[in-house]
Design an enzyme around this catalytic site. Structure first.
Site, PDB file in Angstrom:
ATOM      1  N   ASN A  46      29.575  91.303-123.026  1.00  8.49           N
ATOM      2  CA  ASN A  46      28.621  90.152-122.743  1.00  8.49           C
ATOM      3  C   ASN A  46      27.304  90.177-123.391  1.00  8.49           C
ATOM      4  O   ASN A  46      26.695  89.565-123.929  1.00  8.49           O
ATOM      5  CB  ASN A  46      28.457  89.726-121.286  1.00  8.49           C
ATOM      6  CG  ASN A  46      27.971  88.411-121.141  1.00  8.49           C
ATOM      7  OD1 ASN A  46      27.818  87.580-121.560  1.00  8.49           O
ATOM      8  ND2 ASN A  46      26.730  88.779-120.300  1.00  8.49           N
TER       9      ASN A  46
ATOM     10  N   TRP B 282      26.610  82.101-112.177  1.00  6.01           N
ATOM     11  CA  TRP B 282      26.421  81.577-113.630  1.00  6.01           C
ATOM     12  C   TRP B 282      27.384  80.738-114.099  1.00  6.01           C
ATOM     13  O   TRP B 282      27.088  79.715-114.666  1.00  6.01           O
ATOM     14  CB  TRP B 282      26.044  82.866-114.410  1.00  6.01           C
ATOM     15  CG  TRP B 282      24.636  83.253-114.970  1.00  6.01           C
ATOM     16  CD1 TRP B 282      24.075  84.305-114.009  1.00  6.01           C
ATOM     17  CD2 TRP B 282      23.630  82.313-115.471  1.00  6.01           C
ATOM     18  NE1 TRP B 282      22.581  84.156-114.324  1.00  6.01           N
ATOM     19  CE2 TRP B 282      22.490  83.225-115.174  1.00  6.01           C
ATOM     20  CE3 TRP B 282      23.257  81.326-116.223  1.00  6.01           C
ATOM     21  CZ2 TRP B 282      21.252  82.919-115.738  1.00  6.01           C
ATOM     22  CZ3 TRP B 282      22.209  81.037-116.655  1.00  6.01           C
ATOM     23  CH2 TRP B 282      21.039  81.894-116.479  1.00  6.01           C
TER      24      TRP B 282
ATOM     25  N   TRP C 137      25.620  80.148-125.711  1.00  4.28           N
ATOM     26  CA  TRP C 137      25.065  80.007-127.067  1.00  4.28           C
ATOM     27  C   TRP C 137      23.677  79.117-126.979  1.00  4.28           C
ATOM     28  O   TRP C 137      22.925  79.417-127.857  1.00  4.28           O
ATOM     29  CB  TRP C 137      26.200  79.128-127.912  1.00  4.28           C
ATOM     30  CG  TRP C 137      26.879  80.145-128.697  1.00  4.28           C
ATOM     31  CD1 TRP C 137      28.083  80.624-128.260  1.00  4.28           C
ATOM     32  CD2 TRP C 137      26.758  80.808-129.837  1.00  4.28           C
ATOM     33  NE1 TRP C 137      28.859  81.526-129.060  1.00  4.28           N
ATOM     34  CE2 TRP C 137      27.749  81.676-129.913  1.00  4.28           C
ATOM     35  CE3 TRP C 137      25.666  80.866-130.592  1.00  4.28           C
ATOM     36  CZ2 TRP C 137      27.926  82.741-131.109  1.00  4.28           C
ATOM     37  CZ3 TRP C 137      25.682  81.824-131.645  1.00  4.28           C
ATOM     38  CH2 TRP C 137      26.793  82.603-132.092  1.00  4.28           C
TER      39      TRP C 137
ATOM     40  N   TRP D  74      23.495  76.854-134.031  1.00  2.00           N
ATOM     41  CA  TRP D  74      24.314  77.410-132.782  1.00  2.00           C
ATOM     42  C   TRP D  74      25.636  76.846-132.791  1.00  2.00           C
ATOM     43  O   TRP D  74      26.677  77.813-132.251  1.00  2.00           O
ATOM     44  CB  TRP D  74      23.565  77.369-131.515  1.00  2.00           C
ATOM     45  CG  TRP D  74      23.298  75.993-131.044  1.00  2.00           C
ATOM     46  CD1 TRP D  74      22.244  75.289-131.561  1.00  2.00           C
ATOM     47  CD2 TRP D  74      24.223  75.072-130.269  1.00  2.00           C
ATOM     48  NE1 TRP D  74      22.278  73.792-130.778  1.00  2.00           N
ATOM     49  CE2 TRP D  74      23.627  73.817-130.358  1.00  2.00           C
ATOM     50  CE3 TRP D  74      25.449  75.165-129.680  1.00  2.00           C
ATOM     51  CZ2 TRP D  74      24.120  72.773-129.566  1.00  2.00           C
ATOM     52  CZ3 TRP D  74      26.030  74.150-129.165  1.00  2.00           C
ATOM     53  CH2 TRP D  74      25.442  72.822-129.006  1.00  2.00           C
TER      54      TRP D  74
ATOM     55  N   GLU E 141      26.862  86.636-111.476  1.00  2.26           N
ATOM     56  CA  GLU E 141      27.534  86.261-112.570  1.00  2.26           C
ATOM     57  C   GLU E 141      28.621  85.110-112.195  1.00  2.26           C
ATOM     58  O   GLU E 141      28.796  84.289-112.925  1.00  2.26           O
ATOM     59  CB  GLU E 141      28.133  87.507-113.426  1.00  2.26           C
ATOM     60  CG  GLU E 141      27.298  88.552-113.671  1.00  2.26           C
ATOM     61  CD  GLU E 141      26.360  88.031-114.819  1.00  2.26           C
ATOM     62  OE1 GLU E 141      26.910  87.302-115.747  1.00  2.26           O
ATOM     63  OE2 GLU E 141      25.155  88.218-114.805  1.00  2.26           O
TER      64      GLU E 141
ATOM     65  N   TRP F 244      17.906  73.800-139.339  1.00  5.44           N
ATOM     66  CA  TRP F 244      18.844  75.059-139.350  1.00  5.44           C
ATOM     67  C   TRP F 244      19.212  75.149-140.976  1.00  5.44           C
ATOM     68  O   TRP F 244      18.935  74.310-141.745  1.00  5.44           O
ATOM     69  CB  TRP F 244      20.049  74.573-138.783  1.00  5.44           C
ATOM     70  CG  TRP F 244      19.955  74.441-137.272  1.00  5.44           C
ATOM     71  CD1 TRP F 244      20.413  73.194-136.759  1.00  5.44           C
ATOM     72  CD2 TRP F 244      19.625  75.348-136.430  1.00  5.44           C
ATOM     73  NE1 TRP F 244      20.054  73.443-135.213  1.00  5.44           N
ATOM     74  CE2 TRP F 244      19.553  74.805-134.980  1.00  5.44           C
ATOM     75  CE3 TRP F 244      19.474  76.724-136.489  1.00  5.44           C
ATOM     76  CZ2 TRP F 244      19.348  75.438-133.961  1.00  5.44           C
ATOM     77  CZ3 TRP F 244      19.347  77.482-135.292  1.00  5.44           C
ATOM     78  CH2 TRP F 244      19.028  76.895-133.890  1.00  5.44           C
TER      79      TRP F 244
END
Length: 482
Positions: A345, A281, A386, A363, A278, A310
């Protein structure tokens, strides 16, 4: 004399710029208040408050070393060169020291400041601090930035096997300079002070951050892999606000995880290895900011997804923002965000997929709303998350992978503990009823809880069609894209 310009590095220990400056001679620290820039970046009031509270704690720590902390105002970052140059000339500063930041506005700001200072004979030094590896040093064989996390992680592992990043020694006490520290403000215009209950969840200061790190790596990390996806369990470190503000460093986190796992980062305890991944990441998304600056400009990482149709659905967006979609796990998660400045998360992914897939809302609306409410709001991590969830980003979920809020609820909050905590009006429901899809309509007759604003099945089909109709997708079935 040396000047340390503090930004997202509000700590004394393992602070590269602070230690480097102090090693060169008598030092002064400065922090710039930039409320108009913070508003432009959608920084949350609770995050700004957290910065100010940590500044106050840091001031006391610096005072103990006779390092004054000065507060100056540069409402927007384009004022920073003038403000800092004036301070440098007043104090006869020889060099300014900063820790690198990576958004496009941050890098432009730093370049402008460096140019203005050097024109007047003042040196400007920047240091790697909030990452384990400098962007541009972890690249593919063809010299480009990685687009897939697993490949990036592999090279990081190779680098870590060769050499582990070292912690930086804290500065020593220096002789008094006769310069008084400024008192950090308790609030800044344009940002409301959060509730006492929210503040109590996130105490300020390095001591608190270190306590959380030690508590987590001392015992909880062993269960991280198995419990991190369950929002009702204390399965995560709760360190993200402290990392985002630089109250603790990724190097400190990495070394603490290594200590818990006999020095291993690729094998050993699965909890420690998962948590270190993590951290990587987090590293990956910051490298993406540098390698692909379009993501700092509100652009999709995958250009073809800019053509997505969208929906303009303001009422649906508002229902999502306010936690009244009629989907219990979605609403509970959004209310957690609104009341605590933080969201688990797993639930960040669930609510993001719901907004971008089931509601087919851009988004960027979700990214902006999160930044305006998250105490741990971080451009790289928030944008990366996102775009991953909406299938527009690097290493993103395939567009046809859409989390079903009901199955996610059943799997990760089976007893309904999390949902019932945040939705007290449905406390009387049994866990069987809470997760019964067939009876969801009207939520079992609960008068003050709304019906679902969208049909999950038909909205999923709508999202699949929208993605499949993109120019680069046409003619490909999900099976061909796996």
């Amino acid at each position: 004399m040396q000047l340390i310009w503090l930004r997202s590095d509000l700590r004394l220990h393992d602070n590269t710029a602070l230690s480097a400056a102090a090693a060169r001679g008598p030092s002064v620290a400065v922090y710039l208040l930039s409320p108009q820039q913070w508003l432009a970046h959608d920084d949350a009031p609770c995050k700004v408050d957290f910065w100010l509270r940590n500044l106050s704690e840091l001031r006391h720590a610096l005072d103990a070393l006779n390092i004054p902390l000065l507060i100056r105002k540069a409402s927007r970052w384009d004022e920073a060169p003038k403000v800092l140059l004036k301070l440098c000339q007043q104090l006869k500063i020889d060099a300014v020291h900063v820790n690198e930041e990576y958004g496009i506005h941050e890098t432009r700001r730093d370049a402008a400041v460096a140019h203005a200072l050097k024109a007047q004979g003042i040196e400007f030094y920047s240091y790697l601090d909030q990452l384990l590896f400098k962007p541009g040093t972890v690249l593919t064989r063809t010299g480009t930035y990685f687009q897939v996390f697993s490949q990036f992680r592999k090279v990081c592992y190779e680098r870590l096997h060769a050499s582990l990043p070292r912690l930086v020694t804290a500065p020593a006490i220096q002789a008094p300079l006769g310069i008084a520290s400024d008192e950090p403000p308790s609030h800044v215009e344009g940002f409301d002070t959060p509730s006492d209950s929210l503040r109590a969840l996130w105490p300020a200061g390095e001591a608190e951050a270190q306590h959380r790190l030690e508590t987590f790596t001392g015992s909880q990390i062993d269960y991280y892999h198995s419990e991190r996806d369950f929002p009702a369990k204390p399965g995560t470190s709760q360190l993200s606000p402290y990392l985002a503000a630089g109250v603790i460093s990724p190097r400190q986190c990495f070394h603490a995880a290594l200590r818990s796992n006999q020095g291993e980062f690729e094998s050993g305890k699965v909890g420690a290895v998962t948590w270190i991944n993590e951290l990587l990441w987090r590293e990956f998304y910051k490298h993406i900011l540098v390698g692909y600056p379009r993501v700092s400009r509100h652009r999709a990482f995958r250009p073809e997804t800019e053509a997505l149709a969208w929906r303009d659905a303001p009422e649906d967006l508002k229902a999502w923002q306010q936690g009244r979609t009629g989907l219990p796990i979605i609403d509970a998660a959004m209310r957690q965000l609104l009341e605590t400045g933080w969201m688990h998360n797993r639930l960040r992914m669930v609510v993001a997929m719901f907004l971008t897939k089931n509601l087919l809302i851009d988004w960027r609306e979700g990214e902006r709303f999160f930044m305006r409410h998250l105490i741990d709001g971080d451009l790289a991590a928030n944008n990366g998350g996102w775009q991953w969830s909406s299938s527009t980003g690097t290493d993103s979920a395939p567009y046809f992978r859409i989390f079903n809020p009901l199955s996610q609820s059943e799997k990760f909050d089976a007893e309904g503990v999390f949902i019932k905590h945040w939705l007290p009006q449905i406390n009387g429901m049994s866990k069987k009823d809470l997760h019964n899809r067939a009876r969801l309509d009207g939520l079992f007759g609960v008068a003050d809880y709304p019906s679902p604003i969208v049909n999950l099945s038909t909205s999923r089909d709508r999202a699949l069609a929208a993605f499949k109709n993109l120019p680069s997708r046409q003619g490909l079935s999900p099976s061909e894209l796996t």
